[in-house]
Design a protein around this motif. Structure first.
Motif, mmCIF file in Angstrom:
data_model
loop_
_atom_site.group_PDB
_atom_site.id
_atom_site.type_symbol
_atom_site.label_atom_id
_atom_site.label_comp_id
_atom_site.label_asym_id
_atom_site.label_seq_id
_atom_site.Cartn_x
_atom_site.Cartn_y
_atom_site.Cartn_z
ATOM 1 N N ASP A 83 0.833 -1.208 0.000
ATOM 2 C CA ASP A 83 0.000 0.000 0.000
ATOM 3 C C ASP A 83 0.865 1.255 0.000
ATOM 4 N N GLN A 141 3.688 1.383 1.618
ATOM 5 C CA GLN A 141 4.618 1.224 2.730
ATOM 6 C C GLN A 141 5.684 0.196 2.377
ATOM 7 N N LYS A 146 1.901 -2.671 10.669
ATOM 8 C CA LYS A 146 1.865 -2.257 9.268
ATOM 9 C C LYS A 146 1.063 -3.240 8.424
ATOM 10 N N GLY A 160 -2.479 -2.559 8.713
ATOM 11 C CA GLY A 160 -2.831 -1.178 8.386
ATOM 12 C C GLY A 160 -3.331 -0.406 9.586
ATOM 13 N N GLY A 187 -1.263 8.823 6.068
ATOM 14 C CA GLY A 187 0.026 8.440 5.527
ATOM 15 C C GLY A 187 1.131 8.365 6.554
ATOM 16 N N ARG A 222 1.203 5.874 9.149
ATOM 17 C CA ARG A 222 1.012 4.657 9.937
ATOM 18 C C ARG A 222 2.332 4.124 10.484
ATOM 19 N N HIS A 223 3.418 4.366 9.769
ATOM 20 C CA HIS A 223 4.705 3.898 10.267
ATOM 21 C C HIS A 223 5.057 4.585 11.588
ATOM 22 N N SER A 273 7.254 4.002 -3.981
ATOM 23 C CA SER A 273 6.921 4.665 -2.721
ATOM 24 C C SER A 273 7.359 6.125 -2.733
ATOM 25 N N ARG A 294 5.765 6.047 4.014
ATOM 26 C CA ARG A 294 4.362 6.160 4.381
ATOM 27 C C ARG A 294 3.494 5.468 3.340
ATOM 28 N N GLU A 295 2.266 5.129 3.717
ATOM 29 C CA GLU A 295 1.374 4.477 2.759
ATOM 30 C C GLU A 295 0.862 5.481 1.744
#
Length: 259
Positions: free
Chosen positions: A25, A27, A78, A81, A171, A173-174, A236, A257-258
């Motif tokens: 996604d 990531q 991750k 999600g 964006g 999530r990490h 990415s 980031r996603e």
């Protein structure tokens, strides 16, 4: 007389391995790891081995176990999600970690009857000694349902639930995964060497790490450049990516980031 350098006769050759993991996604995680290849590896089998149990329960082993758990928590967050975090607390000074696990098991079983409930949970011990639980999940949560179920388990006047997104911008999530991971090494001495440091739902599929490149020389700049090039090749965005560099350990890590 020509003086040969020590490196000319070294039994080791310094190399770099580039590996990547794609979550599909946007990531990706890409790492560059330096290692010394021993050119006489066959002789290692003749070295004496430590007896079983000699190195158990040391502080270093506890920290190593916490770091391994930290990596798994990050990857699993991750993979599902995760973009929100539930915090389960008690009003009383609840100091029994086994009870925390039992109460959370009751909560997740009841939530599982309402639909799929994928989670990654990490316990934290407060300064006063009480335990509470941080649970990474995906998507909007029904706060009223969560609170009603939790209080029916721990007592109407005893439990509370907080649901929030620590990083509201899309964006990132990490960053949430890293935020949850910080509890893995915060109180690592609270855990036995083989004790489970996190709880997670079944069926979470973590993408396999793929070998991307192998530099047969010691050039950290080229290794780091290869990491960025691999992330870009995967499609990415490098906007607001996270990086980590430890020159002493010979390790560079990049997380995007996603989409």
């Amino acid at each position: 007389m020509h003086d040969a350098s020590i490196g000319d006769f070294s039994a080791f050759r310094r190399e770099w391995i580039i590996r990547g993991r794609n979550f599909g996604d946007g990531q990706v995680e890409v790492t560059a790891t330096r290692f010394d290849r021993y050119m006489g590896a066959q002789r290692l089998s003749t070295l004496p081995r430590a007896k079983r149990g000699e190195s158990e329960n040391t502080e270093q082993n506890q920290m190593d176990a916490a770091k391994r758990a930290k990596k798994q928590v990050r990857l699993r967050c991750k993979a599902i999600g995760a973009d929100r975090m539930i915090t389960l607390t008690y009003r009383e000074n609840m100091m029994d970690k086994q009870r925390l696990k039992k109460d959370f098991d009751a909560l997740r079983r009841r939530l599982g009857k309402l639909g799929d409930f994928h989670y990654v949970a990490v316990a934290e011990r407060q300064k006063r000694g009480a335990w509470h639980l941080h649970v990474a999940v995906k998507g909007r949560q029904n706060y009223r349902v969560l609170r009603a179920i939790w209080r029916s388990i721990v007592g109407q006047d005893n439990g509370n639930i907080d649901v929030r997104n620590p990083f509201r911008e899309k964006g990132l999530r990490h960053k949430l995964a890293s935020y949850l991971c910080k509890y893995m090494t915060k109180d690592f001495t609270e855990h036995a060497v083989n004790e489970k440091r996190y709880w997670t739902s079944r069926g979470i599929v973590i993408p396999e790490a793929q070998s991307i490149d192998h530099l047969l020389h010691n050039d950290p700049v080229e290794a780091i450049k290869a990491v960025f090039a691999s992330a870009l090749k995967a499609g990415s965005s490098l906007d607001r990516c996270q990086t980590y560099w430890n020159e002493g350990l010979g390790s560079f890590w990049l997380s995007t980031r996603e989409a």
